[in-house]
Enzyme design. Structure first.
Site, PDB file in Angstrom:
ATOM      1  N   ASN A  18      -2.652  59.104  66.877  1.00 12.61           N
ATOM      2  CA  ASN A  18      -1.993  58.751  65.621  1.00 12.61           C
ATOM      3  C   ASN A  18      -3.028  58.029  64.763  1.00 12.61           C
ATOM      4  O   ASN A  18      -3.356  56.869  65.027  1.00 12.61           O
ATOM      5  CB  ASN A  18      -0.783  57.862  65.913  1.00 12.61           C
ATOM      6  CG  ASN A  18      -0.131  57.331  64.653  1.00 12.61           C
ATOM      7  OD1 ASN A  18      -0.478  57.739  63.538  1.00 12.61           O
ATOM      8  ND2 ASN A  18       0.817  56.419  64.818  1.00 12.61           N
ATOM      9  N   LYS A  37      -2.818  57.011  61.795  1.00  7.63           N
ATOM     10  CA  LYS A  37      -2.209  56.051  60.859  1.00  7.63           C
ATOM     11  C   LYS A  37      -2.864  56.177  59.473  1.00  7.63           C
ATOM     12  O   LYS A  37      -3.223  57.274  59.073  1.00  7.63           O
ATOM     13  CB  LYS A  37      -2.287  54.631  61.441  1.00  7.63           C
ATOM     14  CG  LYS A  37      -1.673  54.552  62.851  1.00  7.63           C
ATOM     15  CD  LYS A  37      -1.472  53.151  63.368  1.00  7.63           C
ATOM     16  CE  LYS A  37      -0.877  53.192  64.770  1.00  7.63           C
ATOM     17  NZ  LYS A  37      -0.567  51.874  65.301  1.00  7.63           N
ATOM     18  N   HIS A  69       8.214  55.857  64.080  1.00  7.89           N
ATOM     19  CA  HIS A  69       7.200  54.918  64.590  1.00  7.89           C
ATOM     20  C   HIS A  69       7.628  53.495  64.236  1.00  7.89           C
ATOM     21  O   HIS A  69       8.234  53.275  63.185  1.00  7.89           O
ATOM     22  CB  HIS A  69       5.837  55.247  63.975  1.00  7.89           C
ATOM     23  CG  HIS A  69       4.726  54.492  64.634  1.00  7.89           C
ATOM     24  ND1 HIS A  69       4.448  53.176  64.330  1.00  7.89           N
ATOM     25  CD2 HIS A  69       3.847  54.854  65.603  1.00  7.89           C
ATOM     26  CE1 HIS A  69       3.446  52.766  65.096  1.00  7.89           C
ATOM     27  NE2 HIS A  69       3.060  53.762  65.873  1.00  7.89           N
TER      28      HIS A  69
HETATM   29  P1  13P Z   1      -2.811  51.269  69.235  1.00  8.09           P
HETATM   30  O1  13P Z   1      -3.290  52.292  70.245  1.00  8.09           O
HETATM   31  O2  13P Z   1      -3.825  50.962  68.172  1.00  8.09           O
HETATM   32  O3  13P Z   1      -2.259  50.054  69.907  1.00  8.09           O
HETATM   33  O4  13P Z   1      -1.576  51.944  68.447  1.00  8.09           O
HETATM   34  C1  13P Z   1      -0.547  52.517  69.179  1.00  8.09           C
HETATM   35  C2  13P Z   1       0.325  53.279  68.252  1.00  8.09           C
HETATM   36  O5  13P Z   1       1.013  52.721  67.432  1.00  8.09           O
HETATM   37  C3  13P Z   1       0.290  54.743  68.331  1.00  8.09           C
HETATM   38  O6  13P Z   1       1.299  55.317  67.574  1.00  8.09           O
END
Ligand code: 13P
Length: 255
Positions: free
Chosen positions: A11, A13, A98
């Site tokens: 992900n 983001k 999410h």
């Molecule tokens: P991290 O791996 O940065 O903790 O994020 C996890 C996450 O939210 C994946 O969707």
């Protein structure tokens, strides 16, 4: 893990311009294709780079996912993206609910459940996320919260459809904090989620559904997590933004 193919999902983001995303996808493509067919690999970039990343991944085994979608297919919904628009650019999957969407953008259990059904109706495989906050865990409410979130999703779909849903358990306190759930904590919640799937849709569906763990998954903890009987993969934030760390997760069996 029964006969469930592990899924390692990145992900991304709110990160990566087009050039950066294409470069990362290109590196992941060659490293992931070398992993063979015993592990599924997926990346989820921002909407604006999906088409370019789809082109970079063409002919590879790496799946592409949107990070969110709207539950309507068209209309006066400024700023939203329809499921059919995600499939149009080459997405096979979509991440839904999410915790960052729930926390910052007001997504509700009902909304996430509805989107899960709409995704399936429009040819997208949902990765629907659940997970408790630190306050909820410390207040002994983890199972209540996760149970409520999972039930909403399960009740929106038929048993047949439920086998196609990927559930991601992401304890909010472990996301981006470097604090990973212990194997005992992860297994306890994953087993609980699988039982819940069985309660609603029966044991065959419970056995088929993939449940991913998310929250500070890194190359040095992935093997222990993936060894747990009810952990079928990982949904990864930070460690998915660099090809070398993400590919170490894809090749978790060699860590
Ligand atoms: P991290 O791996 O940065 O903790 O994020 C996890 C996450 O939210 C994946 O969707």
């Amino acid at each position: 893990m029964a006969n469930r193919t592990p899924l390692i999902a990145g992900n991304w983001k709110l990160n990566k311009t087009t050039a950066e995303a294409v470069a990362l996808a290109t590196e992941i493509k060659s490293g992931a294709d070398a992993a063979g067919s015993d592990v599924d690999v997926l990346v989820s970039p921002v909407f604006t780079v999906l088409a370019a990343v789809a082109k970079a991944l063409a002919g590879s085994k790496v799946f592409l996912a949107g990070q969110n979608m709207h539950s309507e297919l068209s209309g006066a919904y400024t700023g939203e993206i329809a499921p059919t628009m995600l499939t149009d650019v080459g997405c096979s999957h979509v991440i839904l609910g999410h915790s960052e969407r729930r926390q910052y953008f007001g997504e509700t259990d009902e909304g996430v459940a509805k989107k899960t059904k709409v995704a399936l109706d429009n040819g997208l495989l949902p990765i629907s996320c659940v997970g408790e906050t630190l306050e909820e865990r410390e207040g002994g409410k983890t199972m209540d919260v996760v149970g409520r979130q999972v039930d909403a999703i399960l009740k929106a779909v038929s048993a047949d459809e439920a086998t196609k849903v990927v559930i991601a358990y992401e304890p909010v306190w472990a996301i981006g904090t470097g604090k990973v759930a212990t194997p005992e904590q992860a297994q306890e919640v994953h087993a609980f989620v699988r039982k819940r799937v069985g309660d609603v849709h029966g044991p065959a569906v419970a056995d088929a559904v993939r449940i991913l763990y998310g929250g500070s998954v890194k190359p040095d903890n992935v093997k222990g997590l993936m060894a747990l009987p009810d952990v079928d993969g990982a949904l990864v934030g930070g460690a998915s933004l660099k090809a070398d760390s993400f590919l170490k997760l894809v090749h978790f069996d060699k860590q």
